[in-house]
Design an enzyme around this catalytic site. Sequence first.
Site, PDB file in Angstrom:
ATOM      1  CG  ASP A 182      -0.936  -0.989  14.580  1.00 16.82           C
ATOM      2  OD1 ASP A 182      -2.068  -0.711  14.149  1.00 16.82           O
ATOM      3  OD2 ASP A 182      -0.160  -0.128  15.046  1.00 16.82           O
ATOM      4  CB  CYS A 236       8.645 -18.039  29.521  1.00 12.54           C
ATOM      5  SG  CYS A 236       7.879 -16.429  29.855  1.00 12.54           S
ATOM      6  CG  ASP A 286      -6.257   8.749   8.461  1.00 12.42           C
ATOM      7  OD1 ASP A 286      -5.003   8.744   8.338  1.00 12.42           O
ATOM      8  OD2 ASP A 286      -6.834   8.288   9.450  1.00 12.42           O
ATOM      9  CB  CYS A 291       4.927 -17.895  28.360  1.00 13.71           C
ATOM     10  SG  CYS A 291       5.456 -17.026  26.867  1.00 13.71           S
ATOM     11  CB  CYS A 321       8.465 -16.701  24.636  1.00 14.59           C
ATOM     12  SG  CYS A 321       8.942 -16.007  26.224  1.00 14.59           S
ATOM     13  N   GLY A 333      -8.987   6.794  14.462  1.00 15.87           N
ATOM     14  CA  GLY A 333      -9.525   7.746  15.420  1.00 15.87           C
ATOM     15  C   GLY A 333      -9.997   7.140  16.727  1.00 15.87           C
ATOM     16  CD  GLN A 336      -9.900   9.126  11.510  1.00 14.22           C
ATOM     17  OE1 GLN A 336     -10.318   9.279  12.679  1.00 14.22           O
ATOM     18  NE2 GLN A 336      -8.718   8.567  11.242  1.00 14.22           N
ATOM     19  CG  HIS A 345       7.147 -12.622  27.886  1.00 13.89           C
ATOM     20  ND1 HIS A 345       6.626 -13.888  28.051  1.00 13.89           N
ATOM     21  CD2 HIS A 345       6.310 -11.789  28.555  1.00 13.89           C
ATOM     22  CE1 HIS A 345       5.552 -13.825  28.801  1.00 13.89           C
ATOM     23  NE2 HIS A 345       5.333 -12.565  29.122  1.00 13.89           N
ATOM     24  CG  ASP A 355       2.132   4.683   9.410  1.00 11.97           C
ATOM     25  OD1 ASP A 355       2.967   4.998   8.550  1.00 11.97           O
ATOM     26  OD2 ASP A 355       2.289   4.921  10.615  1.00 11.97           O
ATOM     27  CB  SER A 356      -1.183   7.365   5.495  1.00  9.81           C
ATOM     28  OG  SER A 356      -1.591   8.069   6.667  1.00  9.81           O
ATOM     29  N   GLY A 357       1.587   7.978   7.340  1.00 11.41           N
ATOM     30  CA  GLY A 357       2.346   9.123   7.846  1.00 11.41           C
ATOM     31  C   GLY A 357       1.448  10.131   8.534  1.00 11.41           C
ATOM     32  N   GLY A 358       0.152  10.016   8.304  1.00  7.11           N
ATOM     33  CA  GLY A 358      -0.790  10.989   8.847  1.00  7.11           C
ATOM     34  C   GLY A 358      -0.777  11.056  10.367  1.00  7.11           C
ATOM     35  CG  PHE A 359      -0.954   8.364  14.466  1.00 11.20           C
ATOM     36  CD1 PHE A 359      -2.211   8.491  15.045  1.00 11.20           C
ATOM     37  CD2 PHE A 359       0.150   8.173  15.292  1.00 11.20           C
ATOM     38  CE1 PHE A 359      -2.364   8.430  16.432  1.00 11.20           C
ATOM     39  CE2 PHE A 359       0.006   8.113  16.671  1.00 11.20           C
ATOM     40  CZ  PHE A 359      -1.257   8.240  17.244  1.00 11.20           C
TER      41      PHE A 359
END
Lengths: 393, 393
Positions: B287, B331, B168, B326, B328, B237, B210, B357, B114-118
């Site tokens: 994500d 499970c 952003d 499941c 996994c 956003g 945005q 899981h 990511d850009s670091g902005g968040f």
Amino acid sequence: MVVDAGESTGAGRPPVTGTPMAAEGFAFSVEARDGAARAGRLTTPHGVVETPCFMPVGTKATVKAVQPRELRGLGAQIVLGNTYHLFFRPGTEIISAHGGLHGFMGWDGPILTDSGGFQVFSLETTRLLRDDGVEFSSVYDGSRHVFTPEVAMRVQEDLGGDVVMAFDQCAPGTLPGPELEAAVERTTRWAAACKEAHSRRDQLLVGIVQGGVDETLRRRSAAEITGVGFDAYAIGGLSVGERGEEMLATVALMDELLPSDRLRYFMGIGDPIGIVDVIARGVDVFDCVLPTRMARTGTALLRGGGRLNLRNARFAADLTPLEADCDCYTCRTFTRAYLRHLVTQKEILGAQLLSLHNLRVLLRLTRDARSAIRAGRFAEFVGHVAGRGSAGG
Amino acid sequence: MVVDAGESTGAGRPPVTGTPMAAEGFAFSVEARDGAARAGRLTTPHGVVETPCFMPVGTKATVKAVQPRELRGLGAQIVLGNTYHLFFRPGTEIISAHGGLHGFMGWDGPILTDSGGFQVFSLETTRLLRDDGVEFSSVYDGSRHVFTPEVAMRVQEDLGGDVVMAFDQCAPGTLPGPELEAAVERTTRWAAACKEAHSRRDQLLVGIVQGGVDETLRRRSAAEITGVGFDAYAIGGLSVGERGEEMLATVALMDELLPSDRLRYFMGIGDPIGIVDVIARGVDVFDCVLPTRMARTGTALLRGGGRLNLRNARFAADLTPLEADCDCYTCRTFTRAYLRHLVTQKEILGAQLLSLHNLRVLLRLTRDARSAIRAGRFAEFVGHVAGRGSAGG
């Protein structure tokens, strides 16, 4: 690798020919000797354990931060569970409902449970020592309980491990003589009571010898415990504060006193040099929380006994693996710089990756010890391990 | 499973025929549509990503409590790293010395940073918004820093992810109109600056739209960002406090406004129902930290959106797996009773097994969504997932 008991008589393998044991499905044989060092094979209902063998500790039904499927990959053959902790959390009823510890913790290889005695004697100070057992307060909720040989046998039968331990009084060599002697007497009495109380035929009951580092008491305890008669023996009361040379002299004495065809278990040793030292004195099996505990504090164990404290800033840009010749996932994949990043950022993955490495160091060490004994090159092997030195940081 | 880029043109596979991108080694194609839902394929220098795709978050160069080799087994195709955190710990110099994030974290599949902005906008309140970027204090040591489009590009180039994000201003729909409008303007200006500053040809730069849940601003932002021109677009956003129906209406609007042949990334959604909802509105990649964060607090995610809080006493003797169907490791191996034991005893293994899981739930859900879209049965699939209900405890 764990070999299924069923496989051990399969194609290309010799039938199990070890000394038969009272417990059903068990056998033990020493297959090679090199000096006092022994390479052997313990057959259990859940698979074969090649000795010398390091046993990872799964205190509360988990080897901390390691999955059972990973233990197999690391070469673990048998895992230890702590009776004291499991008795209180989650309790034997829930574990029994899973068909025992194997089903509960998802490990279908051999399991050894301790007697609970060590925790009863080490975890709290309000205990009341009685002739028939120990009254103590739970570290979980302060409730009062009594552990006796009969209770220790019943709880371990409920837990369903393959190998179970007699209830003993772990008496460090630093205790005053009269107390040490009383502990030896009590341990003998309790050992007989355990043998009497234990009824599961599919479990191997191990007698424990005490006596600190006092030769007279050790001889007496060994005579008494072998007199009660077990198919395997543990050396208790060492690695609890005595000096190193006293410890080793006592192990050497035990090699002389214990029947040479029976399995010997040294309780609580986990540094590479110490492991090699007790193997050299005839010990077959040992356990320790050291590798996983050190991992959780950011310390890597090295094959030669050294340690790397990954919090140290000198690893910040170190692009080498923990050990260049280690075959574990951690060393094949990650740098010291990355591991240091995980440790300093308190990332769970750091504990996971260091646990994998630290366990692999000891499991590979003992695998190599087995090969060296079978090849008649154990002395050379010891020199090689010790020669790596203990340099760390 | 991640398919190596090299393999994707191998025997029996069609050559990559997606829309070519400015970035070298990248291509994207929508291969099937079912309503607005799309099944596609993103080719990157580190492998192919089949979409729709859930992307596990590896904040500090680790998906918490999960090993890279396990991510592969779970079906993860691409992992996200957080520029903000990695900039401060361990810093780009150390990561560059490993040849970038792939080498540092031991994951050789595709990586998105990511850009670091968040984080700059969400982690602290002493920030100073400037025309050219943001001045802020590090959460690690309080030191002052300025992130600009140029800095965000340089840092992401140093980190070396395959997919990088424009810098952003993440403006939640709950912001007052004038502020939201200013954020849209700033995001457009910064997007152009990012495109100008970004120079690594082997990285795919993603533009971010945005505008909160304001239709006019969304239309304006979409027009401006697509005007700057990127090979992939992110919907920013959202999932930051607005109402669910507003969020979904905005995603549907984006489906109409974004070029239909370009990859679309919805930032920050991780519950099964939400995932299905955005896939139904044309989103390809998403994500969220939800699955791993919930795991560390002892909560299991269920395929139908339900949750199990394993601290609940009703699981103490529950011998069933988290989910019967499941596949996994957790499970297939462990009961709810055992997992509850690990969680209540604060055992690291609990976080590990629940992380496996929870991630598998979302990765299997998105795999099944891909199949459903290709089979023209996506509506049926949505009904099936939603029909499992959200019962938990």
